[in-house]
Design an enzyme around this catalytic site. Structure first.
Site, PDB file in Angstrom:
ATOM      1  N   ALA A  70       0.839  -1.191   0.000  1.00  0.00           N
ATOM      2  CA  ALA A  70       0.000   0.000   0.000  1.00  0.00           C
ATOM      3  C   ALA A  70       0.878   1.246   0.000  1.00  0.00           C
ATOM      4  CB  ALA A  70      -0.899  -0.024   1.223  1.00  0.00           C
ATOM      5  N   HIS A 112       2.941 -14.144 -13.405  1.00  0.00           N
ATOM      6  CA  HIS A 112       3.316 -13.086 -14.353  1.00  0.00           C
ATOM      7  C   HIS A 112       3.665 -13.638 -15.742  1.00  0.00           C
ATOM      8  CE1 HIS A 112       3.241 -10.882 -10.740  1.00  0.00           C
ATOM      9  NE2 HIS A 112       4.509 -10.959 -10.398  1.00  0.00           N
ATOM     10  N   TRP A 166      52.743 -46.014  -2.507  1.00  0.00           N
ATOM     11  CA  TRP A 166      53.536 -44.812  -2.771  1.00  0.00           C
ATOM     12  C   TRP A 166      52.847 -43.615  -2.122  1.00  0.00           C
ATOM     13  CZ3 TRP A 166      58.003 -45.350  -5.768  1.00  0.00           C
ATOM     14  CH2 TRP A 166      58.154 -46.594  -6.434  1.00  0.00           C
TER      15      TRP A 166
HETATM   16  C1  BG6 Z   1       6.446  -9.875  -7.702  1.00  0.00           C
HETATM   17  C2  BG6 Z   1       7.301 -10.959  -7.130  1.00  0.00           C
HETATM   18  O1  BG6 Z   1       5.157 -10.362  -7.905  1.00  0.00           O
HETATM   19  O2  BG6 Z   1       7.003  -9.474  -8.940  1.00  0.00           O
HETATM   20  C3  BG6 Z   1       8.714 -10.448  -6.947  1.00  0.00           C
HETATM   21  O3  BG6 Z   1       6.763 -11.352  -5.878  1.00  0.00           O
HETATM   22  C4  BG6 Z   1       9.248  -9.895  -8.241  1.00  0.00           C
HETATM   23  O4  BG6 Z   1       9.566 -11.463  -6.470  1.00  0.00           O
HETATM   24  C5  BG6 Z   1       8.280  -8.898  -8.838  1.00  0.00           C
HETATM   25  O5  BG6 Z   1      10.462  -9.250  -7.945  1.00  0.00           O
HETATM   26  C6  BG6 Z   1       8.718  -8.451 -10.211  1.00  0.00           C
HETATM   27  O6  BG6 Z   1       7.942  -7.386 -10.621  1.00  0.00           O
HETATM   28  P1  BG6 Z   1       8.562  -6.171 -11.430  1.00  0.00           P
HETATM   29  O7  BG6 Z   1       7.394  -5.291 -11.678  1.00  0.00           O
HETATM   30  O8  BG6 Z   1       9.611  -5.566 -10.564  1.00  0.00           O
HETATM   31  O9  BG6 Z   1       9.135  -6.751 -12.666  1.00  0.00           O
END
Ligand code: BG6
Length: 791
Positions: A43, A272, A617
């Site tokens: 936050a 991601h 040896w």
């Molecule tokens: C987060 C992960 O969701 O994404 C982190 O928990 C990671 O470990 C991060 O570093 C990467 O996000 P960005 O936006 O920095 O590429």
């Protein structure tokens, strides 16, 4: 008429579940935003800034807001903390200072802290919202709860929201959830089921901040705008491979309690990178803004992935991670974590269009640079005879560059040998002036480059999508479960696998490089690869020894006792074979403490060993009288020779003491020993040489800095040790590498760092003398116990 339709829709939406459709007819009204976990890290860093941006964007739109920061702490203590955070929000560059001050002032005025702990607290919140609406005569549009709290608290909070804060019919409720959404299929399903008893699907907004990154949200529009150029080439006939990469330089310090439970696959790949993959490969929807169709098409990709097993992944862990875990989780020095901090995964889509197209998903901490991108590399079968710099010979690729790295900003790059991309989005621009950088093997001037006119933070983007009810920027329950369905079998397959230890940063060199073999992925270079299933199974089923490769040579590994046993048996077999062949076995033994356990084992079972035909040896000797406990010969005698039936004349101590003095060159001790072994051993080729390795990489008495590689053809030499006693006599590489068989014995946790280092360094016998051990026609076997191998 219009009013009637509006009322009708409102009435229909009086039941839960109309959120999505209701926006179409809803007029902007008052929105209550409640951030639960208002003073937490996320936050503080992103959410309040995002909500401020939202507030600013919506000025004059008809929307009004109240922002509630909620948390477990009482208002007296948390209010000042919240206001400190709120005061730190900033305006975008195009807002003047004066205007910004006014906006911030207004934002603070509509914000307040509330303790949100008990059901009563939530009831009070609901009452407060309603009173305020009544008092100010406002029409309520919706309530947005952002749960910025650990996932274990979700269900409880969702229950309280459902029981107390659910708005009256027609007014939307949106509850935003942050990952992790479970840690495997089962737990995600349990969490989803629990949440579904309190919230409708359309009320849940599961955030993946990657979907808010400008470049990621550009993937679909880009594919649509360039459909004509892409359609013919967006398939297996043209695509060489797809790479989705997030490299980070940071370590996991400060968040080990979370990270050690999750690891890189759950933290980054399952969410991601998977989301990016689905956007790149999904069927294009007829309408990109149709949330339902986008979500369905993304789901279809997940459902048509080939299963991932452990042959589709390699994992690594940066070297310092172990210590971070020990410190942050209060573990003892022998605690081993197998959580990967690096993973490279090879995925395939089981669809005609992408059949055989490798999709690489790669992420890791403590890598050499911070960069994130998705690249579609196309096949290029043009071979330039003369002008290799011609654009036709260069990689054909489209890169969605998330940021950082050499370019430092978000961009879509299309190599000029493909096509000139359309630019229809007024929020993006084409860049033609470049600094001198290269991106993924191509100079920037070889690309058409598009970037967003105004850089926007992912959270701010997603927050505005929540207000707009744009559900395709979020993760639906179905998509979440499909993603876990893909990743869970791999995670299970990897249970107990040991990640490759990497040093971190530039030192990783090429040790994390991978190569693809059919549908499998492997590390490109050999190093310690070991599976706990093999060790775990070991004690349980009596399978105690594993074989593998170390520095391109054979490796035998086991717990200490089994390892010594295995070495003793191997030595005995070599002895028997030599005796059968020529009635004699020439064995060269090292000093130090490591071989003592082996000596004891040999002494104990002396009757089964052809000692009578064995010549012993010495690999090396310290320049001390043989009566001193520091003498290698003294120890050899104490722990082995006196217990076995070996003729005196078969024992060959190194002549370190001649003319009543120790290791004086003119006394010719080294030459004497060399002469003796040349005379007695056929071709000066020992049948078996037992070596150890010191913490500095020395072996025999060949030390770093002593230029052991320059000793030429001599077989025995005097050397200098950095530690006492300094003077030594030693076999040279020339003698060692003539041996038929060399065993390198490494034991104990103390040697783990060294083993890790050795697993990645190149041959350099002056820096790491042990790397000069390379039997010319014989074999080398590393005997490494699990303590040394795994730390
Ligand atoms: C987060 C992960 O969701 O994404 C982190 O928990 C990671 O470990 C991060 O570093 C990467 O996000 P960005 O936006 O920095 O590429």
């Amino acid at each position: 008429m219009l009013v009637t339709i509006f009322l009708l829709l409102v009435a229909l939406c009086a039941n839960r579940g109309c959120g999505e459709d209701s926006e179409a007819v809803q007029r902007p009204g008052h929105v209550s935003v409640i951030v639960v976990g208002a003073t937490g890290d996320l936050a503080r860093k992103y959410l309040w800034q995002g909500f401020f941006q939202l507030y600013v964007q919506q000025v004059g739109s008809g929307h009004t807001f109240t922002f509630y920061g909620g948390g477990l702490s009482p208002a007296e203590t948390a209010t000042p903390v919240l206001f400190e955070i709120l005061k730190a929000v900033s305006c975008s560059k195009d807002v003047s200072q004066e205007r910004c001050a006014v906006l911030k002032e207004q934002f603070l005025r509509v914000s307040q802290y509330r303790q949100l702990k008990t059901v009563e607290d939530y009831q009070d919140l609901a009452k407060h919202i309603e009173q305020q609406l009544r008092k100010e005569g406002m029409t309520e549009e919706g309530r947005l709860f952002y749960l910025s709290v650990p996932a274990f608290a979700y269900t409880d909070i969702a229950e309280k929201i459902n029981g107390t804060c659910r708005p009256a019919g027609g007014i939307w409720l949106r509850v935003v959830l942050e990952k992790p959404f479970g840690h495997n299929y089962r737990s995600a399903q349990v969490l989803a089921t629990e949440l579904r008893s309190f919230l409708n699907e359309d009320e849940m907004y599961r955030i993946d901040h990657y979907l808010g990154k400008q470049v990621v949200s550009k993937i679909l529009p880009f594919r649509t705008e360039n459909r004509k150029a892409l359609d013919p080439i967006w398939n297996r006939h043209h695509i060489e491979r797809i790479e989705i990469v997030l490299k980070e330089t940071l370590d996991c310090k400060g968040r080990i309690a979370f990270y050690d439970e999750y690891g890189v696959i759950r933290d980054v790949l399952q969410n991601h990178l998977t989301e990016v993959m689905t956007l790149l490969t999904m069927k294009l929807p007829a309408n990109v803004s149709d949330s339902g169709e986008v979500l369905r098409n993304r789901l279809q990709v997940l459902n048509s992935m080939l299963p991932l097993g452990k042959n589709q992944a390699v994992t690594g862990q940066y070297q310092a991670y172990k210590t971070e875990v020990q410190q942050e989780l209060n573990k003892t020095k022998d605690h081993v974590s197998v959580t990967p901090t690096f993973a490279a995964v090879l995925a395939h889509i089981d669809e005609a269009r992408y059949e055989g197209v490798p999709i690489l998903l790669i992420s890791g901490k403590m890598l050499d640079e911070r960069v994130g991108y998705a690249r579609i590399l196309f096949k290029n079968n043009v071979f330039c005879i003369q002008n290799h710099h011609s654009v036709h010979c260069k990689p054909k690729q489209i890169v969605f560059y998330f940021g950082h790295g050499s370019l430092q900003h978000a961009a879509v790059l299309v190599s000029k040998n493909l096509f000139k991309p359309a630019l229809k989005d007024h929020r993006w621009k084409e860049v033609t002036e470049h600094t001198d950088v290269s991106v993924l093997g191509l100079h920037i001037s070889d690309y058409y480059v598009q970037t967003p006119i105004k850089e926007k933070e992912a959270y701010s983007e997603l927050i505005s999508h929540i207000l707009a009810g744009q559900k395709n920027s979020f993760i639906s329950t179905e998509n979440l479960l499909a993603s876990w369905g893909l990743w869970t079998p791999l995670l299970m397959g990897l249970t107990g696998s040991f990640p490759r230890i990497y040093p971190g940063g530039a030192d990783n060199g090429d040790m994390l490089d991978v190569h693809l073999r059919g549908k499998e992925i492997h590390y490109n270079s050999e190093a310690v690869i070991i599976g706990v299933d093999q060790i775990g199974g070991a004690s349980a089923n009596g399978f105690q020894v594993m074989r593998g490769k170390f520095r391109s040579a054979d490796m035998v590994s086991a717990w200490t006792e089994e390892l010594v046993e295995r070495l003793a048996v191997d030595m005995e077999e070599a002895a028997e074979a030599a005796v059968n062949e020529g009635s004699v076995f020439h064995l060269a033994l090292s000093g130090g403490s490591t071989p003592l356990a082996l000596f004891h084992r040999l002494a104990l079972h002396h009757f089964s060993f052809p000692w009578w035909n064995t010549h012993v040896w010495m690999v090396d000797e310290r320049c001390v009288p043989p009566t001193e406990p520091e003498s290698n010969f003294y120890n050899l005698h104490e722990h082995l020779l006196q217990h076995v039936r070996i003729p005196y004349y078969n024992v060959h101590p190194m002549p370190v003491q001649l003319n009543q003095r120790l290791c004086v060159e003119e006394d010719g001790g080294a030459l004497l020993y060399e002469g003796e072994l040349r005379k007695l051993i056929n071709g000066s080729s020992f049948h078996f040489v037992l070596l150890g390795v010191g913490y500095d990489g020395h072996t025999a008495s060949l030390f770093p800095g002593g230029k052991p590689s320059e000793l030429g053809e001599s077989l025995v030499t005097l050397t200098e040790s950095p530690v006492k006693p300094h003077q030594r006599m030693s076999l040279t590489f020339s003698a060692i590498n003539r041996a038929r068989r060399v065993a390198l014995l490494v034991m104990g946790k103390g040697k783990h760092e060294l083993i890790t280092q050795l697993s990645r360094v190149k041959d350099d016998s002056n820096k790491y003398p042990v790397t000069g051990v390379k039997p010319a026609s014989g074999s080398l076997v590393w005997y490494i116990d699990y303590d040394a191998l795994l730390g």
